[in-house]
Design a protein around this motif. Structure first.
Motif, PDB file in Angstrom:
ATOM      1  N   UNK A  27      52.898  39.533  53.670  1.00 27.24           N
ATOM      2  CA  UNK A  27      51.522  40.030  53.555  1.00 27.24           C
ATOM      3  C   UNK A  27      50.573  39.278  54.483  1.00 27.24           C
ATOM      4  N   UNK A  28      49.575  39.976  54.987  1.00 29.79           N
ATOM      5  CA  UNK A  28      48.529  39.328  55.777  1.00 29.79           C
ATOM      6  C   UNK A  28      47.627  38.541  54.826  1.00 29.79           C
ATOM      7  N   UNK A  29      47.399  37.268  55.097  1.00 32.48           N
ATOM      8  CA  UNK A  29      46.581  36.457  54.184  1.00 32.48           C
ATOM      9  C   UNK A  29      45.088  36.682  54.382  1.00 32.48           C
ATOM     10  N   UNK A  30      44.322  36.464  53.330  1.00 36.22           N
ATOM     11  CA  UNK A  30      42.861  36.541  53.425  1.00 36.22           C
ATOM     12  C   UNK A  30      42.318  35.145  53.723  1.00 36.22           C
ATOM     13  N   UNK A  31      41.070  35.090  54.144  1.00 28.16           N
ATOM     14  CA  UNK A  31      40.438  33.805  54.420  1.00 28.16           C
ATOM     15  C   UNK A  31      40.200  33.047  53.117  1.00 28.16           C
ATOM     16  N   UNK A  32      40.030  31.754  53.222  1.00 25.72           N
ATOM     17  CA  UNK A  32      39.740  30.941  52.037  1.00 25.72           C
ATOM     18  C   UNK A  32      38.435  31.386  51.394  1.00 25.72           C
ATOM     19  N   UNK A  33      37.473  31.782  52.222  1.00 24.32           N
ATOM     20  CA  UNK A  33      36.194  32.270  51.709  1.00 24.32           C
ATOM     21  C   UNK A  33      36.386  33.509  50.850  1.00 24.32           C
ATOM     22  N   UNK A  34      37.172  34.473  51.360  1.00 24.34           N
ATOM     23  CA  UNK A  34      37.414  35.711  50.620  1.00 24.34           C
ATOM     24  C   UNK A  34      38.188  35.439  49.333  1.00 24.34           C
ATOM     25  N   UNK A  35      39.183  34.571  49.431  1.00 25.92           N
ATOM     26  CA  UNK A  35      39.993  34.267  48.240  1.00 25.92           C
ATOM     27  C   UNK A  35      39.146  33.590  47.173  1.00 25.92           C
ATOM     28  N   UNK A  36      38.270  32.696  47.601  1.00 24.36           N
ATOM     29  CA  UNK A  36      37.403  31.992  46.666  1.00 24.36           C
ATOM     30  C   UNK A  36      36.448  32.958  45.962  1.00 24.36           C
ATOM     31  N   UNK A  37      35.942  33.938  46.697  1.00 21.88           N
ATOM     32  CA  UNK A  37      35.008  34.910  46.132  1.00 21.88           C
ATOM     33  C   UNK A  37      35.709  35.916  45.234  1.00 21.88           C
ATOM     34  N   UNK A  38      36.856  36.416  45.696  1.00 22.59           N
ATOM     35  CA  UNK A  38      37.551  37.513  45.026  1.00 22.59           C
ATOM     36  C   UNK A  38      38.525  37.026  43.967  1.00 22.59           C
ATOM     37  N   UNK A  39      39.167  35.904  44.244  1.00 25.31           N
ATOM     38  CA  UNK A  39      40.145  35.365  43.304  1.00 25.31           C
ATOM     39  C   UNK A  39      41.556  35.868  43.516  1.00 25.31           C
ATOM     40  N   UNK A  40      41.776  36.710  44.535  1.00 22.39           N
ATOM     41  CA  UNK A  40      43.123  37.208  44.815  1.00 22.39           C
ATOM     42  C   UNK A  40      43.196  37.730  46.241  1.00 22.39           C
ATOM     43  N   UNK A  41      44.426  37.820  46.746  1.00 23.48           N
ATOM     44  CA  UNK A  41      44.703  38.476  48.020  1.00 23.48           C
ATOM     45  C   UNK A  41      45.099  39.909  47.687  1.00 23.48           C
ATOM     46  N   UNK A  42      44.315  40.880  48.118  1.00 21.98           N
ATOM     47  CA  UNK A  42      44.543  42.266  47.724  1.00 21.98           C
ATOM     48  C   UNK A  42      45.905  42.795  48.173  1.00 21.98           C
TER      49      UNK A  42
END
Length: 230
Positions: free
Chosen positions: A125-140
């Protein structure tokens, strides 16, 4: 009867002969009206390299440009649906409001795609940024694979990307620097194996080709990519 996971409408489920033969009795997650809003790319004339809708089934200008940049490397990307207004609403709900239940909408499609390609591929899977993960709580993308029962390997790590990709224009996306890292410990996992890179949306191809820059030197037997939307 079941409830549409998008609009909440109660709807009946239609079972096909193929589903009965394979004992795939899972009800459809979307009602007929919502599913009709999804624009299947199987019904379109699309680019043979990235599934971009166009008037012919040849390589689009973007793919020809990538092939020139990568000295003739022919990459194949497969996508299921066009990124239309309905798809945009789904992604907005999924990624930007953090509604992880949206992943359940596409379990049947994702499961079927990876069933067809077999179990020998290394799914990345393509990883999300740390910022996105921190905000969302998951890698979609990881969540889509997980709820579909697809085994994946988190080979790539996104350490440098700042800000949402969705906020960038085409020029900014194409000029974005390499955001990923890869641990050399995965060399044996990848070498000589078919690899499938997975993302939720394919836009310019820049993200996938950043991943290719790191995976290709590990000498997989083949490499392609997949997304829900294009």
């Amino acid at each position: 009867m079941s409830r549409c996971k998008w609009c909440g409408t109660i709807h009946s489920n239609t079972l096909t002969i193929h589903a009965l033969i394979r004992f795939e009795l899972q009800p459809d997650t979307l009602c007929f009206q919502c599913r009709e809003k999804l624009e299947s790319l199987n019904d379109q004339l699309t680019c043979r390299g990235c599934c971009r809708i166009q008037g012919k089934s040849d390589y689009c200008s973007d793919c020809l440009r990538w092939q020139k940049t990568y000295q003739g490397h022919i990459h194949t990307h497969e996508a299921m649906y066009a990124y239309n207004e309905f798809a945009s609403q789904i992604i907005e709900q999924f990624k930007f409001t953090g509604d992880c239940a949206i992943a359940e909408l596409f379990v049947k499609e994702v499961r079927e795609y990876f069933r067809k390609i077999g179990q020998k591929s290394v799914i990345i899977p393509i990883p999300v940024s740390r910022e996105s993960y921190s905000t969302r709580g998951f890698n979609q993308t990881e969540l889509l694979l997980a709820v579909s029962g697809v085994t994946y390997n988190p080979v790539l790590v996104n350490r440098y990307q700042c800000g949402r990709q969705s906020k960038k224009n085409r020029k900014q996306r194409l000029e974005s620097p390499q955001p990923f890292e890869i641990d050399s410990c995965y060399d044996k996992l990848i070498r000589g194996k078919p690899v499938v890179l997975v993302d939720d949306i394919y836009t310019t191809g820049r993200t996938i080709y950043h991943a290719l820059d790191l995976i290709l030197p590990m000498e997989p037997s083949s490499i392609r990519s997949f997304s829900l939307f294009r």
